[in-house]
Design a protein around this motif. Structure first.
Motif, PDB file in Angstrom:
ATOM      1  N   LEU A  78       0.848  -1.186   0.000  1.00 45.32           N
ATOM      2  CA  LEU A  78       0.000   0.000   0.000  1.00 45.32           C
ATOM      3  C   LEU A  78       0.887   1.241   0.000  1.00 45.32           C
ATOM      4  N   VAL A  79       0.535   2.210  -0.863  1.00 44.59           N
ATOM      5  CA  VAL A  79       1.223   3.490  -0.921  1.00 44.59           C
ATOM      6  C   VAL A  79       0.221   4.557  -0.487  1.00 44.59           C
ATOM      7  N   VAL A  80       0.593   5.360   0.513  1.00 45.24           N
ATOM      8  CA  VAL A  80      -0.286   6.418   1.006  1.00 45.24           C
ATOM      9  C   VAL A  80       0.274   7.766   0.570  1.00 45.24           C
ATOM     10  N   GLN A  81      -0.499   8.470  -0.272  1.00 40.51           N
ATOM     11  CA  GLN A  81      -0.161   9.826  -0.673  1.00 40.51           C
ATOM     12  C   GLN A  81      -1.123  10.813  -0.026  1.00 40.51           C
TER      13      GLN A  81
ATOM     14  N   LEU B 283       4.149  -1.071   3.588  1.00 43.67           N
ATOM     15  CA  LEU B 283       3.459   0.215   3.580  1.00 43.67           C
ATOM     16  C   LEU B 283       4.480   1.291   3.259  1.00 43.67           C
ATOM     17  N   LEU B 284       4.137   2.144   2.284  1.00 43.26           N
ATOM     18  CA  LEU B 284       4.980   3.280   1.930  1.00 43.26           C
ATOM     19  C   LEU B 284       4.157   4.546   2.146  1.00 43.26           C
ATOM     20  N   VAL B 285       4.632   5.418   3.028  1.00 42.19           N
ATOM     21  CA  VAL B 285       3.983   6.706   3.256  1.00 42.19           C
ATOM     22  C   VAL B 285       4.831   7.750   2.544  1.00 42.19           C
ATOM     23  N   GLU B 286       4.314   8.261   1.423  1.00 40.10           N
ATOM     24  CA  GLU B 286       5.064   9.236   0.640  1.00 40.10           C
ATOM     25  C   GLU B 286       5.055  10.598   1.324  1.00 40.10           C
ATOM     26  N   SER B 287       5.862  11.540   0.811  1.00 40.89           N
ATOM     27  CA  SER B 287       6.028  12.835   1.468  1.00 40.89           C
ATOM     28  C   SER B 287       4.720  13.605   1.623  1.00 40.89           C
TER      29      SER B 287
END
Length: 103
Positions: free
Chosen positions: A21-24, A37-41
């Motif tokens: 999952l990528v959270v933008q 889990l990737l939490v982008e800037s």
């Protein structure tokens, strides 16, 4: 391929699944994933997290429990406790909380 929560999306509730999952955008509640889990800037997470790997470039408020690794990038901000066997905190990252690296 990862699922993406876009910049204009706000989710309030529980997210669970077997995929990356990528959270933008914004997630509030709880995140439970079998993968990463990737939490982008641009991402903001106000949730407790349970997953294999977490990579943070945005803001996370909540406790993180990872079975493999937690990485806070230089522009990442975390307020909460981290429990993981491997933790990387880049120079410039902001972290407030406790660390437990016990397997």
């Amino acid at each position: 391929m990862a699922n993406v929560i876009g910049k204009s999306i706000v989710i309030d509730g529980e997210i669970s699944g077997d995929e990356d999952l990528v959270v933008q955008g914004t997630v509030k509640g709880r995140i439970m994933l079998k993968e990463s889990l990737l939490v982008e800037s641009s991402g903001t997470v106000e949730a407790d997290i349970q997953t294999q790997n977490v990579e943070i470039s945005g803001a996370v408020t909540g406790d993180i429990q990872a079975t493999s690794k937690v990485e806070i990038k230089a522009d990442g901000r975390v307020v909460g406790n981290i429990k993981a066997p491997r933790i990387l905190i880049a120079d410039g990252a902001k972290f407030k909380g406790n660390v437990d690296m016990d397997r």
